[in-house]
Scaffold this active site. Structure first.
Site, PDB file in Angstrom:
ATOM      1  N   GLY A 109       0.809  -1.219   0.000  1.00 14.52           N
ATOM      2  CA  GLY A 109       0.000   0.000   0.000  1.00 14.52           C
ATOM      3  C   GLY A 109       0.838   1.262   0.000  1.00 14.52           C
ATOM      4  N   HIS A 136       4.298   1.556  -7.995  1.00 10.69           N
ATOM      5  CA  HIS A 136       3.294   0.489  -7.897  1.00 10.69           C
ATOM      6  C   HIS A 136       2.342   0.543  -9.095  1.00 10.69           C
ATOM      7  CE1 HIS A 136       4.044   1.339  -3.446  1.00 10.69           C
ATOM      8  NE2 HIS A 136       4.319   0.052  -3.528  1.00 10.69           N
TER       9      HIS A 136
END
Ligand code: AMP
Length: 283
Positions: A31, A37
């Site tokens: 996260g 990402h």
């Protein structure tokens, strides 16, 4: 955007997806998503019908309790970022610690043939047992066809390739290039803890790595190692933890260059209590 908080619900959904032979891509993350990402998710979206993105801060891979506690958690923003890429093809998996570990939050022990003792393994004992434990569990739940990992964590990438062999799993591992800030700093969730002047200082890491790549063509490795040390001695805000030129396949540090062998430079440094890692391909 579908978010699954339990592995049972995710497994049911994936079973339904797999029936018409859809390909499942998987991007495991902790996260606090950034463009690094997102670039993995974008690549996975190009290759697959469905992409599972897991968001799970894995306690067993932290060997420093302060680092675990201060790790940023931004699920709501993460969901929005993923939604901006695709809301129909992505499934988010945000399990609880219990879902992954049951009642015993412990790592299994793995033998990665020595890869696990180099660099990060030396400075973060037990780190890769934690990583492999969670990735193995996530692979078992998601059962992806292809999984995507960043070269930012190159040692982790090599270990995951070995894990797939150990598991005898039919999962293709795709490596993705390092996404960088405009000043060259490798993107990282930990960068959120840096001020803008810290980020300026930290850009030196990439400056050094780029310079090492240039020197690699002409200078011997002992000279390069000494030059890097000197660069970090100039300033005590950015503290060098390690610098190595290593073979890509074994990750063993080297001082001699062999023909037909790929090398990378690896570096870890601290700004105050924020630990940053980066690497660069040399040939
Ligand atoms: P993390 O959330 O730090 O566990 O990272 C999840 C995945 O994203 C791992 O495969 C990382 O290697 C990858 N990743 C993290 N930062 C970057 C980056 N700057 N560029 C490319 N991939 C990254």
């Amino acid at each position: 955007m579908e978010i699954f908080y339990s592995n049972v619900n995710l497994s049911q959904k994936l079973l339904a997806c797999k029936q018409p032979n859809q390909s499942i891509g998987f991007v495991p993350t902790m996260g606090a998503l950034h463009q690094g990402h997102l670039s993995l998710i974008e690549t996975a979206l190009l290759d697959n019908d469905i992409v599972v993105v897991s968001i799970f801060v894995n306690p067993t891979q932290f060997n420093n309790i302060h680092d675990l506690k201060s790790y940023p958690k931004t699920l709501e923003e993460d969901v929005k970022k993923i939604e901006s890429l695709s809301s129909s093809k992505v499934l988010i998996f945000a399990p609880t610690v219990e879902d992954i570990y049951g009642s015993s939050v412990k790592s299994s022990k793995f033998d990665f043939g020595g890869l696990e003792f180099q660099m990060e393994g030396e400075f973060r004992p037990g780190h890769f047992d934690g990583v492999a434990t969670v990735v193995r569990r996530l692979f078992e739940i998601v059962q992806p066809h292809i999984a995507y990992f960043g070269e930012k964590d190159f040692q982790q990438l090599q270990i995951i390739k070995k894990l797939v062999t150990i598991m005898k799993a039919n999962i293709k591992i795709v490596s993705c290039p390092i996404a960088r800030e405009s000043n060259g700093l490798a993107m990282s969730s930990r960068n959120m803890r840096l001020s803008s002047s810290d980020k300026d200082l930290a850009s030196k890491i990439y400056f050094v790595l780029k310079n090492v790549k240039e020197q690699f063509a002409t200078n011997d490795i002992n000279t390069i190692n000494q030059w890097v040390k000197t660069q970090f001695e100039m300033d005590d805000t950015l503290k060098l933890e390690y610098f190595h030129i290593s073979e890509e396949s074994t990750l063993s540090p080297t001082t001699t260059i062999m023909a037909n062998t790929k090398y990378r430079a690896f570096l870890a440094a601290y700004i105050r209590d924020v630990r940053l890692i980066d690497n660069i391909a040399l040939n």
